[in-house]
Design an enzyme around this catalytic site. Structure first.
Site, PDB file in Angstrom:
ATOM      1  N   ARG A  10       0.810  -1.207   0.000  1.00 29.90           N
ATOM      2  CA  ARG A  10       0.000   0.000   0.000  1.00 29.90           C
ATOM      3  C   ARG A  10       0.854   1.273   0.000  1.00 29.90           C
ATOM      4  O   ARG A  10       0.330   2.355  -0.181  1.00 29.90           O
ATOM      5  CB  ARG A  10      -0.904   0.017   1.239  1.00 29.90           C
ATOM      6  CG  ARG A  10      -2.025  -0.992   1.205  1.00 29.90           C
ATOM      7  CD  ARG A  10      -2.563  -1.266   2.600  1.00 29.90           C
ATOM      8  NE  ARG A  10      -2.717  -0.087   3.419  1.00 29.90           N
ATOM      9  CZ  ARG A  10      -3.850   0.561   3.620  1.00 29.90           C
ATOM     10  NH1 ARG A  10      -4.950   0.163   3.015  1.00 29.90           N
ATOM     11  NH2 ARG A  10      -3.910   1.604   4.408  1.00 29.90           N
ATOM     12  N   ARG A  56       7.860   7.287  -4.910  1.00 26.04           N
ATOM     13  CA  ARG A  56       7.682   8.169  -6.071  1.00 26.04           C
ATOM     14  C   ARG A  56       9.013   8.760  -6.497  1.00 26.04           C
ATOM     15  O   ARG A  56       9.823   9.143  -5.652  1.00 26.04           O
ATOM     16  CB  ARG A  56       6.700   9.297  -5.727  1.00 26.04           C
ATOM     17  CG  ARG A  56       5.311   8.789  -5.366  1.00 26.04           C
ATOM     18  CD  ARG A  56       4.362   9.942  -5.117  1.00 26.04           C
ATOM     19  NE  ARG A  56       3.056   9.451  -4.702  1.00 26.04           N
ATOM     20  CZ  ARG A  56       2.330   9.984  -3.739  1.00 26.04           C
ATOM     21  NH1 ARG A  56       2.766  11.060  -3.105  1.00 26.04           N
ATOM     22  NH2 ARG A  56       1.157   9.474  -3.418  1.00 26.04           N
ATOM     23  N   ARG A 107      -5.211  -4.306  17.264  1.00 25.39           N
ATOM     24  CA  ARG A 107      -4.382  -3.283  17.883  1.00 25.39           C
ATOM     25  C   ARG A 107      -5.289  -2.130  18.275  1.00 25.39           C
ATOM     26  O   ARG A 107      -6.260  -1.817  17.570  1.00 25.39           O
ATOM     27  CB  ARG A 107      -3.307  -2.781  16.908  1.00 25.39           C
ATOM     28  CG  ARG A 107      -2.316  -3.847  16.493  1.00 25.39           C
ATOM     29  CD  ARG A 107      -1.392  -4.260  17.615  1.00 25.39           C
ATOM     30  NE  ARG A 107      -0.351  -3.253  17.849  1.00 25.39           N
ATOM     31  CZ  ARG A 107       0.559  -3.360  18.815  1.00 25.39           C
ATOM     32  NH1 ARG A 107       0.524  -4.386  19.661  1.00 25.39           N
ATOM     33  NH2 ARG A 107       1.486  -2.439  18.968  1.00 25.39           N
ATOM     34  N   ARG A 162       3.349   8.561  16.249  1.00 31.01           N
ATOM     35  CA  ARG A 162       3.223   9.835  15.548  1.00 31.01           C
ATOM     36  C   ARG A 162       2.589  10.871  16.464  1.00 31.01           C
ATOM     37  O   ARG A 162       2.020  10.540  17.505  1.00 31.01           O
ATOM     38  CB  ARG A 162       2.394   9.689  14.276  1.00 31.01           C
ATOM     39  CG  ARG A 162       0.939   9.285  14.492  1.00 31.01           C
ATOM     40  CD  ARG A 162       0.228   9.124  13.161  1.00 31.01           C
ATOM     41  NE  ARG A 162      -1.200   8.831  13.336  1.00 31.01           N
ATOM     42  CZ  ARG A 162      -2.074   8.730  12.334  1.00 31.01           C
ATOM     43  NH1 ARG A 162      -1.681   8.912  11.094  1.00 31.01           N
ATOM     44  NH2 ARG A 162      -3.335   8.455  12.573  1.00 31.01           N
ATOM     45  N   GLU A 175       0.283   9.398  19.655  1.00 30.24           N
ATOM     46  CA  GLU A 175      -0.386   8.108  19.494  1.00 30.24           C
ATOM     47  C   GLU A 175       0.544   6.967  19.899  1.00 30.24           C
ATOM     48  O   GLU A 175       1.693   6.900  19.468  1.00 30.24           O
ATOM     49  CB  GLU A 175      -0.817   7.891  18.034  1.00 30.24           C
ATOM     50  CG  GLU A 175      -1.954   8.783  17.599  1.00 30.24           C
ATOM     51  CD  GLU A 175      -2.500   8.411  16.228  1.00 30.24           C
ATOM     52  OE1 GLU A 175      -2.210   7.282  15.753  1.00 30.24           O
ATOM     53  OE2 GLU A 175      -3.196   9.247  15.633  1.00 30.24           O
ATOM     54  N   TYR A 226      -9.450  -4.481   7.744  1.00 28.41           N
ATOM     55  CA  TYR A 226      -9.133  -3.060   7.779  1.00 28.41           C
ATOM     56  C   TYR A 226      -9.779  -2.388   6.574  1.00 28.41           C
ATOM     57  O   TYR A 226      -9.599  -2.833   5.435  1.00 28.41           O
ATOM     58  CB  TYR A 226      -7.618  -2.812   7.751  1.00 28.41           C
ATOM     59  CG  TYR A 226      -7.308  -1.339   7.760  1.00 28.41           C
ATOM     60  CD1 TYR A 226      -7.358  -0.619   8.948  1.00 28.41           C
ATOM     61  CD2 TYR A 226      -7.039  -0.651   6.579  1.00 28.41           C
ATOM     62  CE1 TYR A 226      -7.118   0.747   8.960  1.00 28.41           C
ATOM     63  CE2 TYR A 226      -6.795   0.708   6.581  1.00 28.41           C
ATOM     64  CZ  TYR A 226      -6.837   1.402   7.775  1.00 28.41           C
ATOM     65  OH  TYR A 226      -6.623   2.749   7.776  1.00 28.41           O
ATOM     66  N   ASP A 264     -10.679   1.510   4.746  1.00 28.60           N
ATOM     67  CA  ASP A 264     -10.707   2.962   4.697  1.00 28.60           C
ATOM     68  C   ASP A 264     -12.163   3.434   4.641  1.00 28.60           C
ATOM     69  O   ASP A 264     -13.071   2.660   4.313  1.00 28.60           O
ATOM     70  CB  ASP A 264      -9.950   3.469   3.466  1.00 28.60           C
ATOM     71  CG  ASP A 264      -8.438   3.371   3.632  1.00 28.60           C
ATOM     72  OD1 ASP A 264      -7.961   3.481   4.773  1.00 28.60           O
ATOM     73  OD2 ASP A 264      -7.736   3.166   2.617  1.00 28.60           O
TER      74      ASP A 264
END
Length: 384
Positions: A173, A177, A249, A279, A300, A348, A350
């Protein structure tokens, strides 16, 4: 024929289905064990700073699905938003995902795109033919240095497992670039609801055929008296964890305020393994059309989910799959119930995928009513 339908959970999965079925004349009762709607997408204004805070961690809307984009735009003004993630490693700040600027900065080079491709190719481990693990995937495609800088420590903290124990699919995922594009996502449609996700979902449930009840837990007694149930709670909890708990988690948040700008961006990853948090998010940057002097931030921390915790990320690994199949075998024998969403299908998802699946589930249910030969399935997606 009007149907009486119970929907368990007032997050996107349940609310989207509720709205589509209510518009077709069916009576919907939504229950949620929490004191608010919107599930983990719930957001609210901080009273002191007036910053819109994503209570359960940030949610950024991104999709290539025009049907989904058009749907959410019916219930909220979607403001332009580009997610530009930064990462701190050994006291240096880089852009993610790995792009040409990251590569040049990290290796102290001034590579062109073609030179950067050659450089990364030279770093990759060519002896790994078919990567099976997260670690092998990273070593093959970005090499040891970038893997250890941006993936190894962060992944260990996020999942509580060595990258060598995780499947390669997790890393597929994450793009690399060879230009200076630092947009974290590649999707055509990206944005944030102007008044927040809670407001968006409030607008979705604003319908005479929808009744919402909060602070109400689902019980076995609720299984009677309804023509159909859509259940978005944890699949194992539906069966009282009779085979044991599926692995998740969860996240802990250290919320703090700052007078001014704390980090100058919405998301800063901390990739060093000796930093305990994954983060820091600065929530006023998720609403760049607003102006705030003070700031609300979250550190977090990721850990294994225990009883009473909020499950965030399903852990779909070899050991979990055996346990999952036991629950799926039970579920597939059910009548007049459909398991939906991240928790109900143990996947999971989105937000855009959640909404797309909910829209499709509503369509399948309506089709099952119009054609008795089309029995409403327990799962409308492949969960095995």
């Amino acid at each position: 024929m009007q149907k009486n339908i119970l929907i368990v959970g007032a997050g996107f999965s349940g609310v989207v289905i509720a709205r589509k079925l209510a518009e077709c004349g069916h009576k919907i009762r939504i229950i949620d064990r929490r004191s608010h709607i919107a599930g983990n997408c719930y957001d609210a204004r901080d009273q002191e700073t007036n910053v819109m805070v994503h209570t359960y961690g940030p949610h950024i809307f991104h999709t290539d699905n025009k049907e989904v984009w058009d749907f959410v735009n019916q219930y909220s003004v979607m403001m332009p938003y580009i997610n530009r993630v930064k990462a701190t490693y050994k006291n240096r700040v880089f852009s993610l995902p790995i792009n040409l600027h990251t590569i040049n900065q990290f290796f102290n080079k001034t590579c062109s795109p073609d030179e950067a491709k050659a450089l990364i190719a030279s770093k990759g481990d060519s002896t790994i033919e078919t990567p099976l693990t997260f670690e092998q995937q990273a070593l093959k495609f970005v090499g040891k240095e970038l893997y250890e800088a941006f993936f190894k420590g962060y992944t260990l903290k996020q999942w509580g497992m060595q990258p060598s124990e995780l499947p390669a699919s997790i890393l597929k995922r994450l793009p690399v670039r060879f230009n200076y594009d630092d947009n974290y996502f590649n999707h055509k449609y990206q944005g944030m609801p102007q008044q927040g996700y809670t407001s968006m979902i409030e607008n979705m449930v604003e319908h005479p055929n929808i009744q919402v009840e909060l602070n109400v837990d689902f019980s076995d007694d609720d299984r009677g008296g309804y023509d159909h149930i859509f259940y978005s709670g944890p699949l194992d909890a539906f069966y009282h964890n009779k085979f044991g708990r599926l692995g998740y988690r969860t996240l802990d948040f250290d919320r703090f305020k700052y007078d001014g700008d704390y980090q100058g961006c919405a998301v800063m990853n901390y990739c060093d393994q000796d930093v305990p948090y994954t983060r820091i998010t600065e929530h006023k940057y998720f609403s760049p059309w607003e102006s705030h002097e003070k700031s609300v931030c979250y550190k977090e921390f990721s850990r294994n989910c225990e009883e009473g915790d909020i499950p965030y990320y399903p852990i779909r690994q070899m050991g979990e799959m055996t346990l999952l199949h036991k629950y799926l075998d039970l579920a597939e024998k059910e009548e007049s119930i459909t398991f939906i969403g991240r928790l109900g299908t143990y996947r999971y998802l989105d937000m855009d995928v959640t909404i797309a699946e909910a829209l499709n589930t509503a369509k399948i249910y309506l089709q099952s009513l119009s054609n008795q030969d089309n029995k409403m399935p327990v799962f409308t997606v492949n969960v095995r």
